[in-house]
Scaffold this active site. Structure first.
Site, short mmCIF file in Angstrom:
data_model
loop_
_atom_site.label_atom_id
_atom_site.label_comp_id
_atom_site.label_asym_id
_atom_site.label_seq_id
_atom_site.Cartn_x
_atom_site.Cartn_y
_atom_site.Cartn_z
N THR A 243 -35.76 -4.85 -6.45
CA THR A 243 -36.88 -5.73 -6.77
C THR A 243 -37.12 -6.83 -5.74
OG1 THR A 243 -35.40 -7.05 -8.17
CG2 THR A 243 -36.68 -5.30 -9.24
N ASN B 229 -21.08 -15.23 -13.17
CA ASN B 229 -20.97 -16.20 -12.10
C ASN B 229 -20.85 -17.59 -12.72
OD1 ASN B 229 -23.61 -17.14 -12.71
ND2 ASN B 229 -24.54 -15.69 -11.27
N GLU C 28 -23.71 -18.48 -15.11
CA GLU C 28 -23.66 -17.65 -16.31
C GLU C 28 -22.52 -18.06 -17.23
OE1 GLU C 28 -25.65 -13.84 -13.99
OE2 GLU C 28 -23.47 -14.06 -14.13
N THR D 130 -17.26 -14.84 -10.82
CA THR D 130 -17.42 -14.15 -9.55
C THR D 130 -17.96 -15.01 -8.41
OG1 THR D 130 -19.62 -13.38 -10.22
CG2 THR D 130 -17.75 -11.92 -10.67
N SER D 131 -18.35 -16.23 -8.68
CA SER D 131 -18.86 -17.08 -7.60
C SER D 131 -18.77 -18.52 -8.05
CB SER D 131 -20.31 -16.73 -7.27
OG SER D 131 -20.77 -17.48 -6.17
N PRO E 143 -17.86 -13.21 4.72
CA PRO E 143 -16.89 -12.77 5.72
C PRO E 143 -17.40 -13.08 7.11
CG PRO E 143 -18.10 -10.90 4.86
CD PRO E 143 -18.49 -12.10 4.03
N ALA F 162 -24.61 -11.51 2.80
CA ALA F 162 -24.33 -11.60 1.37
C ALA F 162 -25.59 -11.65 0.54
CB ALA F 162 -23.47 -12.82 1.08
N ASP G 135 -23.67 -6.36 -7.78
CA ASP G 135 -23.46 -5.10 -8.50
C ASP G 135 -22.30 -4.32 -7.89
OD1 ASP G 135 -25.71 -5.66 -10.06
OD2 ASP G 135 -27.04 -4.66 -8.65
#
Length: 285
Positions: free
Chosen positions: A19, A118, A121, A154-155, A188, A195, A202
């Site tokens: 999207t 994250n 969230e 996750t972040s 990285p 990123a 996902d």
């Protein structure tokens, strides 16, 4: 959306592309479509799944259908591992309607074994502020109380931070929490623009599912392998895109998005045998 040892996938939608592109063709399945797939698979004896992974869900009806799928798969296989990536938003911005936040809390979070929110969230799902490791652990504890035995934030952006920060791990009895500091897996070699490639989140969640299956009793190893695999693919993606495209952080043309497509096929070696450069560290507060 789902996986099994014998491999029968179910898809939540069909699009010509992700999207981010300026032109998108296709449609998202609604709850009825997914329930039809479930009914057909049930009738043909194809419900033998060991793992379930859910990501972006754009409607209440689809969320309710995913919950029904999770419950049905668990009835058929009580040891089902359900990894729920609650894609609600990021950096203070909601991607979905507010009603879906409540629906996640009521329907999907209690069914999940592994939850991968994250930072934003985690705040939405708990109502707690998450601005530090200590607050992240409090949010993870609240999410544990809702059902999941493993929570992977996750972040997590906290200050101050070094150039690299290792993923952090907390273990309390059977409850596990991993905090992936934003810069440890997204940047990285300072290739921040790589990123921004669509679906990097996902891919991380899919890798967390796969490596958690390989290392069911070692979350640290699963996180290390997942982060390293993502880094490897991002490095290939950045190299293929080139510095000019990586510098085009504000351009949203089809050409730029094509150049930033994740190099998954080219990165098979990195996914299967990742070069682990960042090790998990225990959380000590």
């Amino acid at each position: 959306m789902v996986s099994s040892d014998t491999g029968y996938p179910a898809i939540k939608g069909h699009f010509s592309n992700h999207t981010g592109y300026p032109t998108i063709k296709g449609h998202v399945f609604d709850g009825g479509h997914l329930r039809e797939l479930l009914a057909g698979m049930t009738a043909n004896g194809l419900i033998c799944h060991t793992h379930l992974l859910s990501g972006y869900i754009g409607s209440q009806s689809l969320l309710e259908a995913v919950a029904a799928v999770a419950a049905e798969l668990r009835r058929a296989y009580p040891q089902l591992t359900y990894v729920c990536d609650p894609v609600l938003g990021d950096e203070g911005k909601l991607y979905v309607s507010q009603e879906l936040v409540a629906a996640y809390k009521a329907s999907l979070v209690p069914l999940a074994n592994i939850l991968t929110p994250n930072q934003f969230e985690a705040e939405l799902l708990t109502g707690l502020e998450v601005k530090s490791e200590a607050q992240a652990l409090q949010a993870a504890a609240a999410l544990h109380d809702a059902g999941p035995h493993t929570v992977i934030i996750t972040s997590l952006a906290v200050l101050p931070h070094p150039e690299y920060s290792s993923p952090r791990l907390s273990e309390e009895g059977d409850l596990l929490c991993a905090l992936l500091l934003a810069w440890s897996h997204r940047y990285p070699d300072n290739l921040a623009a790589a990123a921004a490639a669509a679906a990097s989140g996902d891919l991380l969640c899919a890798l967390l599912l796969a490596w958690s299956h390989r290392y069911p009793d070692n979350l640290a190893a699963a996180v290390e392998h997942a982060v390293a695999g993502l880094q490897g693919v991002l490095q290939l993606t950045a190299a293929a895109a080139g510095p000019a495209v990586l510098a085009s952080t504000d351009e949203r043309s089809a050409a730029v998005f094509r150049a930033k497509e994740l190099r998954l096929v080219q990165g098979q070696q990195q996914l299967l045998q990742p070069d682990i450069k960042i090790r998990v560290e225990p959380i000590t507060l």
